[in-house]
Every structure is written in C-alpha cells, then in structure tokens.
Scaffold this motif. Structure first.
Motif, PDB file in Angstrom:
ATOM      1  N   ALA A 160      68.433  45.851  46.949  1.00  0.00           N
ATOM      2  CA  ALA A 160      68.523  44.831  47.990  1.00  0.00           C
ATOM      3  C   ALA A 160      69.377  45.323  49.155  1.00  0.00           C
ATOM      4  O   ALA A 160      69.090  45.019  50.320  1.00  0.00           O
ATOM      5  N   HIS A 161      70.433  46.103  48.850  1.00  0.00           N
ATOM      6  CA  HIS A 161      71.307  46.537  49.950  1.00  0.00           C
ATOM      7  C   HIS A 161      70.621  47.543  50.878  1.00  0.00           C
ATOM      8  O   HIS A 161      71.066  47.752  52.006  1.00  0.00           O
ATOM      9  N   VAL A 162      69.524  48.152  50.418  1.00  0.00           N
ATOM     10  CA  VAL A 162      68.784  49.088  51.255  1.00  0.00           C
ATOM     11  C   VAL A 162      68.108  48.361  52.424  1.00  0.00           C
ATOM     12  O   VAL A 162      67.967  48.914  53.526  1.00  0.00           O
ATOM     13  N   ILE A 163      67.719  47.107  52.221  1.00  0.00           N
ATOM     14  CA  ILE A 163      66.988  46.376  53.261  1.00  0.00           C
ATOM     15  C   ILE A 163      67.790  45.217  53.835  1.00  0.00           C
ATOM     16  O   ILE A 163      67.247  44.402  54.581  1.00  0.00           O
ATOM     17  N   GLN A 164      69.079  45.132  53.519  1.00  0.00           N
ATOM     18  CA  GLN A 164      69.836  43.936  53.880  1.00  0.00           C
ATOM     19  C   GLN A 164      70.126  43.807  55.372  1.00  0.00           C
ATOM     20  O   GLN A 164      70.267  42.701  55.891  1.00  0.00           O
ATOM     21  N   GLU A 165      70.249  44.936  56.088  1.00  0.00           N
ATOM     22  CA  GLU A 165      70.571  44.845  57.507  1.00  0.00           C
ATOM     23  C   GLU A 165      69.405  44.204  58.266  1.00  0.00           C
ATOM     24  O   GLU A 165      68.252  44.602  58.097  1.00  0.00           O
ATOM     25  N   PRO A 166      69.686  43.212  59.109  1.00  0.00           N
ATOM     26  CA  PRO A 166      68.598  42.511  59.811  1.00  0.00           C
ATOM     27  C   PRO A 166      67.855  43.430  60.772  1.00  0.00           C
ATOM     28  O   PRO A 166      68.424  44.365  61.342  1.00  0.00           O
ATOM     29  N   LEU A 167      66.567  43.160  60.926  1.00  0.00           N
ATOM     30  CA  LEU A 167      65.731  43.927  61.849  1.00  0.00           C
ATOM     31  C   LEU A 167      65.867  43.383  63.267  1.00  0.00           C
ATOM     32  O   LEU A 167      66.060  42.179  63.467  1.00  0.00           O
ATOM     33  N   ASP A 168      65.747  44.261  64.243  1.00  0.00           N
ATOM     34  CA  ASP A 168      65.718  43.863  65.647  1.00  0.00           C
ATOM     35  C   ASP A 168      64.266  43.576  66.018  1.00  0.00           C
ATOM     36  O   ASP A 168      63.564  44.409  66.596  1.00  0.00           O
ATOM     37  N   LEU A 169      63.820  42.398  65.658  1.00  0.00           N
ATOM     38  CA  LEU A 169      62.413  42.046  65.850  1.00  0.00           C
ATOM     39  C   LEU A 169      62.031  41.998  67.324  1.00  0.00           C
ATOM     40  O   LEU A 169      60.894  42.312  67.688  1.00  0.00           O
ATOM     41  N   ASN A 170      62.972  41.620  68.175  1.00  0.00           N
ATOM     42  CA  ASN A 170      62.671  41.550  69.610  1.00  0.00           C
ATOM     43  C   ASN A 170      62.361  42.931  70.188  1.00  0.00           C
ATOM     44  O   ASN A 170      61.630  43.046  71.178  1.00  0.00           O
ATOM     45  N   ALA A 171      62.936  43.967  69.555  1.00  0.00           N
ATOM     46  CA  ALA A 171      62.690  45.330  70.028  1.00  0.00           C
ATOM     47  C   ALA A 171      61.539  45.985  69.284  1.00  0.00           C
ATOM     48  O   ALA A 171      61.262  47.174  69.488  1.00  0.00           O
ATOM     49  N   GLY A 172      60.886  45.237  68.398  1.00  0.00           N
ATOM     50  CA  GLY A 172      59.743  45.774  67.672  1.00  0.00           C
ATOM     51  C   GLY A 172      60.102  46.580  66.444  1.00  0.00           C
ATOM     52  O   GLY A 172      59.262  47.330  65.929  1.00  0.00           O
ATOM     53  N   GLU A 173      61.343  46.428  65.940  1.00  0.00           N
ATOM     54  CA  GLU A 173      61.738  47.155  64.729  1.00  0.00           C
ATOM     55  C   GLU A 173      61.048  46.547  63.517  1.00  0.00           C
ATOM     56  O   GLU A 173      60.982  45.317  63.381  1.00  0.00           O
ATOM     57  N   MET A 174      60.537  47.389  62.643  1.00  0.00           N
ATOM     58  CA  MET A 174      59.841  46.908  61.448  1.00  0.00           C
ATOM     59  C   MET A 174      60.280  47.711  60.226  1.00  0.00           C
ATOM     60  O   MET A 174      60.699  48.861  60.332  1.00  0.00           O
ATOM     61  N   LEU A 175      60.187  47.066  59.061  1.00  0.00           N
ATOM     62  CA  LEU A 175      60.507  47.707  57.793  1.00  0.00           C
ATOM     63  C   LEU A 175      59.286  48.473  57.302  1.00  0.00           C
ATOM     64  O   LEU A 175      58.186  47.922  57.247  1.00  0.00           O
ATOM     65  N   VAL A 176      59.475  49.757  56.950  1.00  0.00           N
ATOM     66  CA  VAL A 176      58.357  50.596  56.533  1.00  0.00           C
ATOM     67  C   VAL A 176      58.779  51.458  55.350  1.00  0.00           C
ATOM     68  O   VAL A 176      59.969  51.608  55.050  1.00  0.00           O
ATOM     69  N   VAL A 177      57.791  52.029  54.686  1.00  0.00           N
ATOM     70  CA  VAL A 177      58.042  53.079  53.699  1.00  0.00           C
ATOM     71  C   VAL A 177      57.232  54.303  54.119  1.00  0.00           C
ATOM     72  O   VAL A 177      56.175  54.170  54.744  1.00  0.00           O
ATOM     73  N   VAL A 178      57.750  55.473  53.783  1.00  0.00           N
ATOM     74  CA  VAL A 178      57.055  56.723  54.047  1.00  0.00           C
ATOM     75  C   VAL A 178      56.691  57.352  52.715  1.00  0.00           C
ATOM     76  O   VAL A 178      57.576  57.646  51.898  1.00  0.00           O
ATOM     77  N   ALA A 179      55.413  57.512  52.460  1.00  0.00           N
ATOM     78  CA  ALA A 179      54.914  58.103  51.219  1.00  0.00           C
ATOM     79  C   ALA A 179      54.451  59.525  51.492  1.00  0.00           C
ATOM     80  O   ALA A 179      53.879  59.811  52.553  1.00  0.00           O
ATOM     81  N   ARG A 180      54.697  60.417  50.546  1.00  0.00           N
ATOM     82  CA  ARG A 180      54.266  61.808  50.671  1.00  0.00           C
ATOM     83  C   ARG A 180      52.886  61.960  50.032  1.00  0.00           C
ATOM     84  O   ARG A 180      52.732  61.797  48.832  1.00  0.00           O
ATOM     85  N   LEU A 181      51.885  62.275  50.833  1.00  0.00           N
ATOM     86  CA  LEU A 181      50.536  62.480  50.317  1.00  0.00           C
ATOM     87  C   LEU A 181      50.372  63.890  49.755  1.00  0.00           C
ATOM     88  O   LEU A 181      49.559  64.128  48.874  1.00  0.00           O
ATOM     89  N   SER A 182      51.176  64.818  50.282  1.00  0.00           N
ATOM     90  CA  SER A 182      51.187  66.197  49.809  1.00  0.00           C
ATOM     91  C   SER A 182      52.494  66.819  50.268  1.00  0.00           C
ATOM     92  O   SER A 182      53.316  66.157  50.911  1.00  0.00           O
ATOM     93  N   ALA A 183      52.686  68.097  49.962  1.00  0.00           N
ATOM     94  CA  ALA A 183      53.916  68.768  50.374  1.00  0.00           C
ATOM     95  C   ALA A 183      54.055  68.807  51.884  1.00  0.00           C
ATOM     96  O   ALA A 183      55.168  68.893  52.416  1.00  0.00           O
ATOM     97  N   ALA A 184      52.935  68.722  52.603  1.00  0.00           N
ATOM     98  CA  ALA A 184      52.978  68.857  54.062  1.00  0.00           C
ATOM     99  C   ALA A 184      52.572  67.589  54.805  1.00  0.00           C
ATOM    100  O   ALA A 184      52.659  67.542  56.031  1.00  0.00           O
ATOM    101  N   ALA A 185      52.131  66.560  54.098  1.00  0.00           N
ATOM    102  CA  ALA A 185      51.609  65.367  54.766  1.00  0.00           C
ATOM    103  C   ALA A 185      52.299  64.110  54.260  1.00  0.00           C
ATOM    104  O   ALA A 185      52.531  63.951  53.059  1.00  0.00           O
ATOM    105  N   THR A 186      52.650  63.222  55.197  1.00  0.00           N
ATOM    106  CA  THR A 186      53.244  61.936  54.847  1.00  0.00           C
ATOM    107  C   THR A 186      52.444  60.813  55.495  1.00  0.00           C
ATOM    108  O   THR A 186      51.668  61.040  56.431  1.00  0.00           O
TER     109      THR A 186
END
Length: 248
Positions: free
Chosen positions: A62-88
């Motif tokens: 929970a503490h990883v996402i606790q800081e509020p997003l700046d929605l007015n500036a277009g900030e969004m919560l995302v995850v980055v997944a690795r599809l391969s050693a060279a691609a995300t």
C-alpha cells in the motif's frame, strides 16, 4: 503396483532448481510507478509488484501507491512489464484496492493478461525454510532488470506495522511494536528501497509465500545502502489472498 507408483509420481508437485524458478518468476514481476507526459523523467518508479489472479491484477505494498497523483497534470499510476530482456510494456492501472492494516494493495490493469504467479496454499511456512525474492532494488538505479536475493525464513514473529508508510524499521520502533497483532516473516536477506511489494517465494516451485515489505535499518534510513543489516520482512500471502477475494 507399477501403475500406482506411476500415478503417484505424475501427481507429485513439480520441483525445479532455483535458476529455472527465477526464469519462470521474472516475467510476472513488474515495476510500479507513475507516468506524466509533461515531466522529465516521464516515468517515476515507486516500487515492485507481481502479477496474480487472472493476469490483470498486480500485488504490491500500500505504501508504494500511497502518494496522491497530480491528476490535473495528467499523472497516472502505471506498471511496467518486461516482455523480454530488451522489451517492456507500460500498462495503466484502472482501479485498485488497499489493505492498510497489512500494507497491501491490489491493482487492476487494462489490456491483455500477463503471466501470473501461483500463491502458496499447501504446507505451512516454517522457520528455516529456503526462500528467494525478486524485484527492483535501489529504485531502479541499476536499471529495470529484476534482481533476485536468496535467504531463509529466520523468524515468524507477531508485529504491528507502524503505519502504511513504514518502509524501514529501526531498533527503537521494533521494540515498540513487538507485541503485535499478526505474524510477519523475518528474513536473513537484504531488501533495498525499490524491493517493496515484490514476491517472496519458495525456491522449489516458485509459489509466492509473502510480499516484501520493509528492511531493518541499523542506524538511519540514509545508511541502508552503505550499512545494510541483512534483515528484511515480508507479509504472509494469506492476507493478499483475502484482499483478492474482495477485489479492486
């Protein structure tokens, strides 16, 4: 008799060496952070997560996402997944659920399913059991390549988390909260900032038994890199399972 033996062997849990387990685990371990088109850098890492359930859910702290997003500036919560050693691939979080008492969060993703890890639900976790955890230590400074550490469950001890923003503990805080209300796994392995929210798994099958939560700090939080204690903590996976039943 030979037929019975064959059936028993077929039904036995499949075990593997740790290198093989790590290769299976890594595609399910993701980076959790925020994205904002108008800032530099556009992506800012907050912690580690791992794919569970139907492949569109990510577990983290929970503490990883606790800081509020700046929605007015277009900030969004995302995850980055690795599809391969060279691609995300960057995936937007469309919803989430939080269990503040156990410092857990469950994120719901858009798009196609990702490979999910299996949650451990068979024999009890025991002190002395060999474990490993994979994540992105030191906030991604080393690059977005997952790093694995190995250790054992050194203790199963009752504890109360000192708030969902607790990322490190020191001796004074530990002494204050030892009376605790639920069991937590103490590990003889070093987690670093960035490891928070990563999977703790048993080394034979890669089944998740806990979620990396915090690290014991000998002096102050600034000394965690130069003087690591080698003691970290993880939340038992049963609390994640309860959160998944409620869903985001």
């Amino acid at each position: 008799m030979m037929l019975v033996v064959g059936l028993l062997s077929f039904g036995a849990p499949v075990q593997a060496d740790l290198p093989e387990v790590i290769e299976r685990v890594k595609p399910s371990v993701v980076v959790v952070g925020t994205y904002q088109l108008t800032r530099s850098p556009q992506f800012v890492m907050r912690g580690t997560g791992f794919v569970v359930g139907d492949g569109r859910e990510v577990a983290t702290n929970a503490h990883v996402i606790q800081e509020p997003l700046d929605l007015n500036a277009g900030e969004m919560l995302v995850v980055v997944a690795r599809l391969s050693a060279a691609a995300t691939q960057q995936r937007r979080v469309k919803d989430f659920a939080v269990d503040k008492a156990h410092d857990l969060a469950l994120l719901r993703l858009d798009g196609q399913a990702l490979p999910a890890l299996t949650l451990h639900d068979s024999e009890p976790v025991r002190e002395g059991q060999s474990v490993a955890f994979t994540g992105f230590p030191i906030g991604g400074v080393l690059g977005l390549s997952p790093v694995t550490h190995r250790g054992i469950i050194s203790s199963i001890t009752p504890i109360v988390l000192p708030g969902a923003n607790a990322r490190q503990l020191n001796a004074r805080v530990v002494q204050q909260i030892r009376s605790g209300s639920f069991d937590i796994y103490q590990l003889d392995a070093t987690a670093y900032p960035g490891n928070s929210g990563g999977p703790l798994y048993e080394v034979n099958r890669g089944e998740v038994i806990g979620i990396i939560n915090m690290v014991f700090v000998k002096e102050n939080k600034e000394s965690i890199l130069s003087k690591p204690s080698g003691i970290s903590f993880a939340i038992p996976v049963r609390f994640l399972r309860e959160l998944m039943q409620k869903g985001p």
